[in-house]
Enzyme design. Sequence first.
Site, PDB file in Angstrom:
ATOM      1  CG  ASN A 127      14.630 -72.630  -6.073  1.00 36.73           C
ATOM      2  OD1 ASN A 127      15.362 -72.184  -6.523  1.00 36.73           O
ATOM      3  ND2 ASN A 127      14.665 -73.142  -4.087  1.00 36.73           N
TER       4      ASN A 127
ATOM      5  CG  HIS B 236      12.789 -69.076  -1.015  1.00 34.41           C
ATOM      6  ND1 HIS B 236      13.271 -70.599  -0.137  1.00 34.41           N
ATOM      7  CD2 HIS B 236      12.269 -70.414  -2.136  1.00 34.41           C
ATOM      8  CE1 HIS B 236      12.698 -71.824  -0.472  1.00 34.41           C
ATOM      9  NE2 HIS B 236      12.821 -71.540  -1.712  1.00 34.41           N
TER      10      HIS B 236
ATOM     11  CG  ASP C  63      12.135 -72.439   4.510  1.00 37.36           C
ATOM     12  OD1 ASP C  63      12.614 -72.645   3.114  1.00 37.36           O
ATOM     13  OD2 ASP C  63      12.523 -73.695   4.974  1.00 37.36           O
ATOM     14  CB  ILE C  64       9.876 -75.825   8.249  1.00 38.59           C
ATOM     15  CG1 ILE C  64       9.640 -76.468   9.496  1.00 38.59           C
ATOM     16  CG2 ILE C  64      10.701 -76.724   7.450  1.00 38.59           C
ATOM     17  CD1 ILE C  64       8.339 -77.638   9.380  1.00 38.59           C
TER      18      ILE C  64
ATOM     19  CD  GLU D  85      13.939 -79.573  -1.503  1.00 39.01           C
ATOM     20  OE1 GLU D  85      13.020 -79.650  -0.359  1.00 39.01           O
ATOM     21  OE2 GLU D  85      14.663 -80.245  -1.485  1.00 39.01           O
ATOM     22  CB  VAL D  86       7.107 -77.052  -1.489  1.00 39.94           C
ATOM     23  CG1 VAL D  86       5.241 -76.608  -1.217  1.00 39.94           C
ATOM     24  CG2 VAL D  86       7.948 -77.824  -0.899  1.00 39.94           C
TER      25      VAL D  86
ATOM     26  CG  HIS E 120       7.639 -71.577  -2.775  1.00 38.73           C
ATOM     27  ND1 HIS E 120       7.548 -72.788  -3.450  1.00 38.73           N
ATOM     28  CD2 HIS E 120       9.594 -71.794  -2.678  1.00 38.73           C
ATOM     29  CE1 HIS E 120       8.588 -73.804  -3.095  1.00 38.73           C
ATOM     30  NE2 HIS E 120       9.166 -73.123  -2.817  1.00 38.73           N
TER      31      HIS E 120
HETATM   32  P1  5GP Z   1      11.905 -75.298  -2.435  1.00 37.35           P
HETATM   33  O1  5GP Z   1      12.781 -75.979  -2.877  1.00 37.35           O
HETATM   34  O2  5GP Z   1      11.110 -75.947  -3.501  1.00 37.35           O
HETATM   35  O3  5GP Z   1      12.401 -73.547  -3.500  1.00 37.35           O
HETATM   36  O4  5GP Z   1      11.433 -74.488  -1.352  1.00 37.35           O
HETATM   37  C1  5GP Z   1      10.511 -74.739  -0.585  1.00 37.35           C
HETATM   38  C2  5GP Z   1      11.117 -74.508   0.895  1.00 37.35           C
HETATM   39  O5  5GP Z   1       9.233 -75.070   1.421  1.00 37.35           O
HETATM   40  C3  5GP Z   1      12.264 -75.908   1.573  1.00 37.35           C
HETATM   41  O6  5GP Z   1      12.674 -74.407   2.047  1.00 37.35           O
HETATM   42  C4  5GP Z   1      11.955 -76.018   3.242  1.00 37.35           C
HETATM   43  O7  5GP Z   1      12.505 -75.974   4.089  1.00 37.35           O
HETATM   44  C5  5GP Z   1       9.787 -75.066   2.916  1.00 37.35           C
HETATM   45  N1  5GP Z   1       9.118 -76.281   3.762  1.00 37.35           N
HETATM   46  C6  5GP Z   1       8.886 -77.265   2.906  1.00 37.35           C
HETATM   47  N2  5GP Z   1       7.598 -77.871   4.060  1.00 37.35           N
HETATM   48  C7  5GP Z   1       7.129 -76.524   4.452  1.00 37.35           C
HETATM   49  C8  5GP Z   1       6.692 -76.694   6.165  1.00 37.35           C
HETATM   50  O8  5GP Z   1       5.435 -77.396   6.086  1.00 37.35           O
HETATM   51  N3  5GP Z   1       6.512 -75.321   6.921  1.00 37.35           N
HETATM   52  C9  5GP Z   1       6.943 -74.521   6.299  1.00 37.35           C
HETATM   53  N4  5GP Z   1       6.898 -73.279   6.607  1.00 37.35           N
HETATM   54  N5  5GP Z   1       8.502 -74.253   5.041  1.00 37.35           N
HETATM   55  C10 5GP Z   1       8.630 -75.417   4.538  1.00 37.35           C
END
Ligand code: 5GP
Length: 116
Positions: A86, A101, A30-31, A94-95, A99
């Site tokens: 999520n 985690h 994760d970034i 958010e994405v 995915h």
């Molecule tokens: P969500 O909140 O959708 O479950 O998690 C999305 C995750 O994607 C977040 O923890 C965020 O830090 C990670 N993320 C968003 N953009 C990027 C990216 O460009 N590269 C990587 N490696 N992680 C990302």
Amino acid sequence: MEDCIFCKIAAGDIPATRVYEDEYILAFPDIQPQRPVHILVIPKRHIPSLAHAGPGDQALLGRMLAVAHRIAADQGSPDGFRVIVNTGEIGGQEVMHLHMHIVGGQDPIGPMLKHQ
Ligand code: 5GP
Ligand code: ZN
């Protein structure tokens, strides 16, 4: 999906360190890590969320879970970890590319959820 960040990572258009990869799934850090170990596991095929997965995705979803321990151990969390998926607005996704985690490290993560 043209505007999907994780599709771009899967395609190699956005760089990410590939800590696990096979024909169907990909894992990368994760970034913005929330824990010492914080890895994302995605299907290479675009599925927006777990709410968009169905019986035909059983093997894919099973594959994602089945590699979790191996990835966690490889990345420095051999004694346990937490998997989080999520989903949708309620789940704080958010994405919009499915995915999983994997979070962990040396210290216990603590309660699953904060009390409301
Ligand atoms: P969500 O909140 O959708 O479950 O998690 C999305 C995750 O994607 C977040 O923890 C965020 O830090 C990670 N993320 C968003 N953009 C990027 C990216 O460009 N590269 C990587 N490696 N992680 C990302
Ligand atoms: Zn996508």
